[in-house]
Write a protein that holds these residues in place. Structure first.
Motif, PDB file in Angstrom:
ATOM      1  N   ASN A  23       0.812  -1.214   0.000  1.00 20.09           N
ATOM      2  CA  ASN A  23       0.000   0.000   0.000  1.00 20.09           C
ATOM      3  C   ASN A  23       0.848   1.268   0.000  1.00 20.09           C
ATOM      4  O   ASN A  23       0.392   2.319  -0.451  1.00 20.09           O
TER       5      ASN A  23
ATOM      6  N   ASN B 193       1.329   1.955  -3.559  1.00 22.02           N
ATOM      7  CA  ASN B 193       0.106   2.459  -4.181  1.00 22.02           C
ATOM      8  C   ASN B 193      -0.148   3.934  -3.871  1.00 22.02           C
ATOM      9  O   ASN B 193      -0.586   4.689  -4.731  1.00 22.02           O
ATOM     10  N   GLN B 194       0.107   4.339  -2.605  1.00 24.24           N
ATOM     11  CA  GLN B 194      -0.325   5.673  -2.172  1.00 24.24           C
ATOM     12  C   GLN B 194       0.783   6.541  -1.604  1.00 24.24           C
ATOM     13  O   GLN B 194       0.532   7.711  -1.286  1.00 24.24           O
TER      14      GLN B 194
ATOM     15  N   VAL C 262      -0.668   7.124   2.501  1.00 20.80           N
ATOM     16  CA  VAL C 262      -1.284   5.899   3.007  1.00 20.80           C
ATOM     17  C   VAL C 262      -1.442   5.954   4.524  1.00 20.80           C
ATOM     18  O   VAL C 262      -2.298   5.271   5.095  1.00 20.80           O
TER      19      VAL C 262
ATOM     20  N   THR D 133      -7.360   1.864  -5.387  1.00 22.03           N
ATOM     21  CA  THR D 133      -6.419   1.124  -4.528  1.00 22.03           C
ATOM     22  C   THR D 133      -7.003   0.792  -3.155  1.00 22.03           C
ATOM     23  O   THR D 133      -6.324   0.169  -2.335  1.00 22.03           O
TER      24      THR D 133
ATOM     25  N   LEU E 218      -6.174  -2.019   0.337  1.00 23.08           N
ATOM     26  CA  LEU E 218      -6.215  -1.726   1.773  1.00 23.08           C
ATOM     27  C   LEU E 218      -7.125  -2.720   2.492  1.00 23.08           C
ATOM     28  O   LEU E 218      -6.802  -3.219   3.574  1.00 23.08           O
TER      29      LEU E 218
END
Length: 541
Positions: free
Chosen positions: A35, A38-39, A43, A209, A213
């Protein structure tokens, strides 16, 4: 008097123990890495939001479901079966099993990657393995552990628990030593490191995304059967969930912060999901002048844990498939066991579908893309299965008189239903948005290919569940006790293999119209399978 003595001797689970059991299933170091790529640093905010609006209510709903269905073992399919009948109970068990296929394939991939780090001490494995070899090694690991788990099942269940605790220990160690590194004057890689950096941008990419999570934080249903083994579930279960929330918050927030110290969140390595955990512990070792010591500790812990987990998963998912779906909908040949009680045909089906999933990915550009795609596929199917939990919760709150439970999450029925619908809608939307490919350039050739194989994988895995009841009805009507004759089975399997191998071959060529050829070959294969299997040998004849 005897009942009092038995009650006094009954063994209870304390709320701290339940919280720890749940925690091991909910979050791990790899989840932080996935994650974070992704972020980025934002995140951290996502973890906090998810914790309060998703993880806590999700865990408490699971507690009520486990309490309401305590006599049925508290399994997910038993919750749906109890509220909505046999067919949906069967279909829940099937989707739970189907969602496990990409997970065990991803686990096998992780074993191969981990062994590469254990023996090479670097990410050089990717340079030596073609996509086909990586797929074959993953499948080989998969097949080996089907044999291993049948001989050492009980030991491996214990080892997977020990491995889970060890992985948690390595994660905590990473966080603590990161703060030690900062105290020694370690430079923070992510700049600027301020409040703005941790605030998410709510665009399509962000919402696409969320499924990852949810994939990282689900799993609380695995401890549901233990709710009724608490002495005071009404008061102790919420305590366990609060402890779980605190531990999860600590690990996700400070773990992501620690990753921001060692990695520049604005310029992350493309292979962070596959190798990021090893890079992190490698960087930690360099910081404290111990070389690759921490990396090797983590790599062997990862391999040890993943191997044990893979073997346990293979056994558990196959047994769920044959024992928790009922003879009404599951064909006899899949429920058949050998002399040792092993569902051999169930294992074969698991292997075939795993090979199919692996095969879909081998035409991606490289090994890293295969790893990322399989991981993102889990971010679609896993949240999809989690929807059944919220569906079952809504059902028991709609019919509270029929489903009494010792522990109740939110006494106000209307508010409880509103929260249940919120959870169901959020999870369903995250599942749908997750179908959009991640980690590749949007609308590129690879993006469209991943979108196509995401849809194909979902249709095949879930669609087979709709076909099985038809096969079962054929068995029941058959004069020979089988849905298909031996020649029919040979013919259908041969056509399937030719179509799969031919499609994989065409996908690896550079023909301009290869996708049209693959589509035509697939269509011809489906028609031939239908024609071969059409004839029935019914009892009337």
């Amino acid at each position: 008097m005897m009942e009092d003595v038995n009650q006094s001797k009954k063994s209870y689970i304390t709320w701290p123990v339940l919280a720890l059991m749940d925690f091991v299933t909910v979050i791990g170091f790899d989840d932080l890495i996935y994650n974070f790529q992704n972020q980025g640093l934002s995140v951290i905010s996502s973890w906090v939001i998810m914790l309060f609006v998703y993880v806590i209510p999700y865990s408490l709903m699971v507690g009520q479901l486990g309490s309401a269905f305590s006599k049925e073992g508290g399994g997910l399919s038993s919750w749906v079966r109890g509220t909505s009948g046999e067919f949906l109970g069967y279909f829940t068990a099937w989707t739970y099993w189907a969602a496990s296929i990409p997970y065990v394939v991803d686990t096998a991939n992780s074993v191969v990657v981990g062994l590469g780090w254990c023996f090479n001490g670097s990410d050089s494995l990717e340079n030596h393995l073609s996509n086909a070899k990586f797929a074959l090694l993953s499948l080989l690991v998969f097949v080996i552990f089907i044999f291993i788990q049948s001989r050492f099942k009980n030991s491996l269940e214990v080892l997977s628990t020990i491995g889970g605790v060890a992985m948690f220990g390595m994660t905590v160690l990473f966080v603590i030593m990161t703060f030690g590194a900062l105290a020694e004057g370690r430079h923070i890689a992510t700049q600027p490191f301020n409040l703005h950096a941790i605030l998410p941008t709510f665009n399509f990419k962000y919402f696409a995304t969320i499924g990852m999570l949810i994939y990282a934080m689900n799993g609380a249903e695995l401890v549901a059967p233990f709710v009724t083994r608490m002495k005071k579930p009404k008061s102790d279960f919420p305590k366990a969930m609060i402890m779980l929330a605190v531990m999860t918050a600590f690990l996700t927030i400070f773990g992501s912060f620690s990753l921001g110290v060692f990695f520049n969140a604005h310029h992350l390595p493309n292979d962070l999901k596959m190798n990021g955990s090893y890079y992190a512990f490698q960087a930690l070792g360099r910081q404290f002048h111990v070389g690759n010591f921490f990396m090797y500790c983590f790599a062997w812990t990862e391999v040890f844990y993943m191997c044990a987990l893979l073997a346990v998963l293979l056994d558990a998912m196959t047994r769920i498939l044959i024992s928790d779906t009922g003879s009404k909908y599951m064909p006899k040949f899949l429920r058949k066991t050998n002399a040792n009680g092993l569902p051999i045909n169930g294992y074969i089906l698991t292997c075939v579908l795993s090979a199919f999933i692996i095969g879909l990915g081998i035409f991606l550009p490289d090994m890293n893309d295969i790893f990322n795609w399989l991981l993102n596929l889990n971010g679609i199917v896993s949240p999809g299965v989690t929807c059944w939990i919220f569906y079952a919760f809504i059902k028991i709150r709609q019919k509270e008189d029929q489903f009494p439970s010792e522990y109740v999450f939110i006494k106000n029925r209307k508010f409880a239903l509103a929260v249940g619908w919120w959870m169901l809608i959020v999870t369903a939307v995250a599942t749908i948005l997750g179908i959009a490919p991640q980690d590749v350039s949007q609308f590129s050739g690879t993006w469209w290919y991943e979108l196509a194989i995401n849809i194909i994988a979902i249709i095949v895995l879930i669609g087979l569940g709709a076909i099985m009841p038809y096969v079962t009805r054929r068995e029941q009507r058959s004069s020979i006790g089988e849905a298909f004759t031996k020649p029919q089975w040979i013919g259908m399997i041969s056509v399937l293999l030719v179509a799969m191998i031919g499609s994989f071959y065409l996908g690896g060529t550079h023909l301009a119209m290869r996708w049209w050829y693959i589509g035509a070959l697939t269509l011809v294969g489906i028609i031939l399978i239908i024609l071969i299997g059409k004839k029935e040998y019914t009892a009337e004849k």
